[in-house]
Design a protein around this motif. Structure first.
Motif, PDB file in Angstrom:
ATOM      1  N   ALA A 158      -2.952   3.551  14.930  1.00 49.19           N
ATOM      2  CA  ALA A 158      -3.254   4.690  13.820  1.00 49.19           C
ATOM      3  C   ALA A 158      -3.085   5.927  14.550  1.00 49.19           C
ATOM      4  CB  ALA A 158      -4.698   4.245  13.401  1.00 49.19           C
ATOM      5  N   GLY A 159      -2.510   7.013  13.943  1.00 48.28           N
ATOM      6  CA  GLY A 159      -2.475   8.255  14.354  1.00 48.28           C
ATOM      7  C   GLY A 159      -1.533   8.802  15.060  1.00 48.28           C
ATOM      8  N   GLU A 160      -0.832   7.751  15.661  1.00 49.73           N
ATOM      9  CA  GLU A 160       0.551   7.974  16.457  1.00 49.73           C
ATOM     10  C   GLU A 160       1.599   8.760  15.969  1.00 49.73           C
ATOM     11  OE1 GLU A 160       1.557   4.910  19.174  1.00 49.73           O
ATOM     12  OE2 GLU A 160      -0.180   5.124  20.214  1.00 49.73           O
ATOM     13  N   ARG A 161       1.794   8.329  14.755  1.00 52.71           N
ATOM     14  CA  ARG A 161       2.820   8.687  13.832  1.00 52.71           C
ATOM     15  C   ARG A 161       2.497   8.652  12.363  1.00 52.71           C
ATOM     16  NH1 ARG A 161       5.792   4.875  11.600  1.00 52.71           N
ATOM     17  NH2 ARG A 161       5.727   2.968  12.405  1.00 52.71           N
ATOM     18  N   GLU A 162       3.400   9.361  11.655  1.00 53.23           N
ATOM     19  CA  GLU A 162       2.704   9.176  10.098  1.00 53.23           C
ATOM     20  C   GLU A 162       3.481   7.867   9.783  1.00 53.23           C
ATOM     21  OE1 GLU A 162       3.604  12.181   6.083  1.00 53.23           O
ATOM     22  OE2 GLU A 162       4.270  12.615   8.003  1.00 53.23           O
ATOM     23  N   GLY A 163       2.977   7.359   8.880  1.00 51.05           N
ATOM     24  CA  GLY A 163       3.195   6.230   8.392  1.00 51.05           C
ATOM     25  C   GLY A 163       3.340   4.818   9.431  1.00 51.05           C
ATOM     26  N   TRP A 164       2.429   4.710  10.074  1.00 50.28           N
ATOM     27  CA  TRP A 164       2.527   3.869  11.154  1.00 50.28           C
ATOM     28  C   TRP A 164       2.085   2.535  10.550  1.00 50.28           C
ATOM     29  CZ3 TRP A 164      -2.360   0.835  11.776  1.00 50.28           C
ATOM     30  CH2 TRP A 164      -3.485   1.512  10.959  1.00 50.28           C
ATOM     31  N   ALA A 203     -16.893 -12.212 -10.673  1.00 53.66           N
ATOM     32  CA  ALA A 203     -16.156 -11.371  -9.891  1.00 53.66           C
ATOM     33  C   ALA A 203     -14.715 -11.320 -10.072  1.00 53.66           C
ATOM     34  CB  ALA A 203     -16.556 -11.632  -8.480  1.00 53.66           C
ATOM     35  N   PRO A 204     -14.110 -10.469 -10.728  1.00 52.41           N
ATOM     36  CA  PRO A 204     -12.646 -10.382 -11.214  1.00 52.41           C
ATOM     37  C   PRO A 204     -12.112 -10.192  -9.696  1.00 52.41           C
ATOM     38  CG  PRO A 204     -13.722  -8.231 -11.442  1.00 52.41           C
ATOM     39  CD  PRO A 204     -14.851  -9.037 -11.334  1.00 52.41           C
ATOM     40  N   LEU A 205     -10.887 -10.931  -9.889  1.00 52.86           N
ATOM     41  CA  LEU A 205      -9.630 -10.570  -8.806  1.00 52.86           C
ATOM     42  C   LEU A 205      -9.469  -9.239  -8.688  1.00 52.86           C
ATOM     43  CD1 LEU A 205      -7.995 -12.528  -6.655  1.00 52.86           C
ATOM     44  CD2 LEU A 205      -6.344 -12.601  -8.276  1.00 52.86           C
ATOM     45  N   GLU A 206      -9.685  -8.427  -7.510  1.00 54.89           N
ATOM     46  CA  GLU A 206      -9.294  -7.228  -7.224  1.00 54.89           C
ATOM     47  C   GLU A 206      -7.983  -6.717  -6.350  1.00 54.89           C
ATOM     48  OE1 GLU A 206     -13.425  -5.064  -8.093  1.00 54.89           O
ATOM     49  OE2 GLU A 206     -13.247  -5.887  -6.311  1.00 54.89           O
ATOM     50  N   VAL A 207      -7.660  -5.754  -6.529  1.00 54.35           N
ATOM     51  CA  VAL A 207      -6.623  -5.115  -5.466  1.00 54.35           C
ATOM     52  C   VAL A 207      -7.135  -3.962  -4.964  1.00 54.35           C
ATOM     53  CG1 VAL A 207      -4.225  -4.327  -5.444  1.00 54.35           C
ATOM     54  CG2 VAL A 207      -4.713  -6.485  -6.486  1.00 54.35           C
ATOM     55  N   TYR A 208      -6.942  -3.698  -3.666  1.00 53.12           N
ATOM     56  CA  TYR A 208      -7.187  -2.546  -2.948  1.00 53.12           C
ATOM     57  C   TYR A 208      -6.168  -1.912  -2.393  1.00 53.12           C
ATOM     58  CZ  TYR A 208     -12.199  -4.127  -2.992  1.00 53.12           C
ATOM     59  OH  TYR A 208     -13.393  -4.649  -3.431  1.00 53.12           O
ATOM     60  N   LEU A 209      -6.168  -0.587  -2.157  1.00 47.66           N
ATOM     61  CA  LEU A 209      -4.915   0.198  -1.590  1.00 47.66           C
ATOM     62  C   LEU A 209      -5.522   0.778  -0.332  1.00 47.66           C
ATOM     63  CD1 LEU A 209      -2.147   1.552  -1.817  1.00 47.66           C
ATOM     64  CD2 LEU A 209      -3.144   3.238  -3.050  1.00 47.66           C
ATOM     65  N   PHE A 210      -4.765   0.652   0.866  1.00 46.41           N
ATOM     66  CA  PHE A 210      -5.200   1.404   2.105  1.00 46.41           C
ATOM     67  C   PHE A 210      -4.025   2.338   2.385  1.00 46.41           C
ATOM     68  CE2 PHE A 210      -5.300   0.911   6.812  1.00 46.41           C
ATOM     69  CZ  PHE A 210      -6.453   1.591   6.943  1.00 46.41           C
ATOM     70  N   ASN A 211      -4.622   3.425   2.629  1.00 46.69           N
ATOM     71  CA  ASN A 211      -3.777   4.428   3.043  1.00 46.69           C
ATOM     72  C   ASN A 211      -3.991   4.635   4.524  1.00 46.69           C
ATOM     73  OD1 ASN A 211      -2.516   6.924   3.735  1.00 46.69           O
ATOM     74  ND2 ASN A 211      -3.102   8.000   1.970  1.00 46.69           N
ATOM     75  N   GLY A 212      -2.696   4.263   5.335  1.00 43.80           N
ATOM     76  CA  GLY A 212      -3.277   4.018   6.828  1.00 43.80           C
ATOM     77  C   GLY A 212      -3.316   5.622   7.533  1.00 43.80           C
ATOM     78  N   ASP A 213      -2.634   6.534   6.891  1.00 44.64           N
ATOM     79  CA  ASP A 213      -2.566   7.956   7.249  1.00 44.64           C
ATOM     80  C   ASP A 213      -3.880   8.634   7.187  1.00 44.64           C
ATOM     81  OD1 ASP A 213       0.110   7.647   8.257  1.00 44.64           O
ATOM     82  OD2 ASP A 213       1.040   8.412   6.398  1.00 44.64           O
ATOM     83  N   SER A 214      -4.512   8.462   5.706  1.00 42.80           N
ATOM     84  CA  SER A 214      -5.669   9.145   5.748  1.00 42.80           C
ATOM     85  C   SER A 214      -7.010   8.350   6.017  1.00 42.80           C
ATOM     86  CB  SER A 214      -6.073   9.579   4.209  1.00 42.80           C
ATOM     87  OG  SER A 214      -5.985   8.391   3.457  1.00 42.80           O
ATOM     88  N   GLY A 215      -6.648   6.980   6.379  1.00 42.09           N
ATOM     89  CA  GLY A 215      -7.690   6.042   6.257  1.00 42.09           C
ATOM     90  C   GLY A 215      -8.621   5.719   4.866  1.00 42.09           C
ATOM     91  N   GLN A 216      -8.070   6.095   3.722  1.00 39.71           N
ATOM     92  CA  GLN A 216      -8.886   5.857   2.531  1.00 39.71           C
ATOM     93  C   GLN A 216      -8.753   4.457   1.973  1.00 39.71           C
ATOM     94  OE1 GLN A 216      -7.610   8.356  -0.507  1.00 39.71           O
ATOM     95  NE2 GLN A 216      -9.670   8.144  -1.406  1.00 39.71           N
TER      96      GLN A 216
END
Length: 465
Positions: free
Chosen positions: A26-32, A443-456
């Protein structure tokens, strides 16, 4: 036209733990995170994120909920025999014994030479086992509670190789891993387990598994066991069960197999293997006494691969030059979303083995099933405490199209597109390995989105209203 809007709710910002994620690149390049050698996996209830790097041979475990407490960086002692990391998955343990603490889950790592290594959230090695001498393409833990053909509701961990699929029963995993947790928690065992990271498989015992050859129609790129299926019509009644497996690959876009449990052969094999081992040990001891030979250092050798159980091919779809790439199952296993090399997404009915829907124009896409709130009137009610049931949700398919920079949500099986969500580059959609529903609410089946560049880390809002 599908509505556009903000339908993502932030769960955590992992940028504060960038020191831990940096070990995975993480953090070495954009879109890692777009690097295929970087393997993220979300734990049960989205409480922790595991990121493995094949190039760096490192596993990073980052807590998501609860604040405080940094991540853990694990560097498995992988020699030339164990190879490099190629897959990662979470395995939840029985909640009755472990409660809701960190001892309730384990992270399993697969290598490109067919080894499995199980770790706790603290980075302790719990179990190590050789499965099959080939690259592990995928690890998938599934809860099996809603399939109409199921008679036991047993959870399972499946391991996918090129042309081979392996099944671990959830009960067998529980018994071994729970004992390992107890040993690790004892301070008398901690130093021993740290030394056994580089030890051989015999130090940990062996979890029983079933293995099948599914290369009748060519090597597979992905596969899944979709559930139990009826036995052949002319086969006599027996105690063994039959599973249905779906594979995708280069030679055949989609293939289906009937997998026989073959309990009798595995039992006889176990008896013979123990008898032969005992006989060989006795002969070896007697020869040392008679010839008084100098003791030779023990040579570590990889265990002989387990013999395949019976496999019966059912059907296949060949459509050159189209190649199957990835496969995703619905919670009950009745539907499978398959992506191919031509940018198409095929929706397959796994019971009837019939294609029921097709999308085009989604190159490099990834799919996950999600449950969205169906009863909008109930969602918009003024009541503050609403207990939703399964009937309030409808099954949908979330399609992440990185080339378009969007996530689309389509209603199953023939429904329309209900959401279009913009997402930044360098993101991946993830799903917890288990929901672990409570007895008070569904508990419904959920989908998460992980943004590697921002850590969100964000979750897709299931309320459409």
């Amino acid at each position: 036209m599908a509505p556009r809007g903000h339908h993502l709710k932030e769960v955590a910002l992992l940028a504060s733990t960038s020191a831990d994620l940096a070990a995975a690149g993480a953090g070495e390049r954009e879109g890692w995170l777009d690097d295929p050698a970087v393997l993220p996996s979300l734990g049960p209830r989205a409480r922790a994120l595991a990121v493995a790097s094949a190039a760096r041979s490192v596993l990073v475990i980052v807590p998501v909920a609860g604040g405080g407490g940094g991540g853990v960086t694990v560097e498995p002692a992988l020699g030339t025999e164990e190879g490099r990391i190629s897959a990662v998955e979470w395995v939840p343990l029985t909640a009755e014994e472990h409660g809701e603490g960190e001892e309730g889950v384990a992270v399993v790592v697969g290598t490109d030479t067919g080894w499995l290594l199980f770790y706790s959230l603290a980075g302790d090695l719990l179990h190590k086992q050789s499965i099959y001498p080939a690259k592990i393409l995928k690890l998938n833990f599934r809860e099996r509670k809603e399939n109409a053909w199921e008679d036991s509701g047993s959870d399972e961990l499946s391991v996918v190789f090129p042309g081979v699929i392996v099944r671990f029963d959830g009960a067998d995993l529980q018994s071994i891993l729970q004992k390992s947790f107890q040993d690790v928690n004892s301070r008398l065992w901690k130093d021993k387990f740290e030394e056994e990271d580089a030890a051989d498989e015999g130090s940990f015992g062996r979890i029983p598994f079933q293995i099948w050859n599914v290369s009748k129609f060519g090597s597979c790129a992905d596969a899944a066991i979709v559930g139990l299926m009826p036995p052949p019509l002319l086969e006599l009644q027996s105690s063994q069960r039959h599973y249905c497996a779906i594979t995708v690959g280069e030679d055949a876009v989609v293939s289906a197999y009937r997998l026989s449990e073959d309990r009798s052969r595995s039992l006889v094999g176990a008896i013979l293997s123990r008898g032969v081992a005992a006989t060989f040990s006795t002969i070896s001891s007697l020869s040392k006494i008679l010839w008084r030979s100098e003791p030779s250092p023990p040579k570590k050798s990889r265990p002989k691969p387990q013999s395949f159980a019976k496999t019966s091919p059912l059907t296949c779809l060949k459509d050159s030059p189209r190649k199957g790439e990835r496969l995703t199952l619905s919670p009950s296993g009745t539907l499978a979303a398959i992506t191919d090399s031509l940018g198409r997404i095929l929706l397959l009915d796994t019971h009837a083995l019939v294609a029921v829907r097709l999308w085009k124009g989604y190159r490099d896409a990834s799919c996950l099933f999600v449950e969205m709130l169906l009863n909008k009137d109930k969602a918009s009610s003024s009541s503050m405490h609403i207990e939703y049931t399964k009937r309030d949700y409808c099954l949908c398919l979330a399609i992440h199209a990185p080339r378009k920079g969007i996530i689309e949500v389509w209603k199953m099986r023939t429904g329309s597109r209900i959401l279009t969500i913009p997402c930044p580059k360098g993101s991946r959609i993830l799903q917890p390995s288990a929901r672990l529903s409570s007895s008070f609410s569904y508990a419904p089946l959920e989908v998460y989105l992980f943004n590697g560049d921002s850590g969100q880390l964000s979750v897709l809002n299931s309320h459409l209203g």
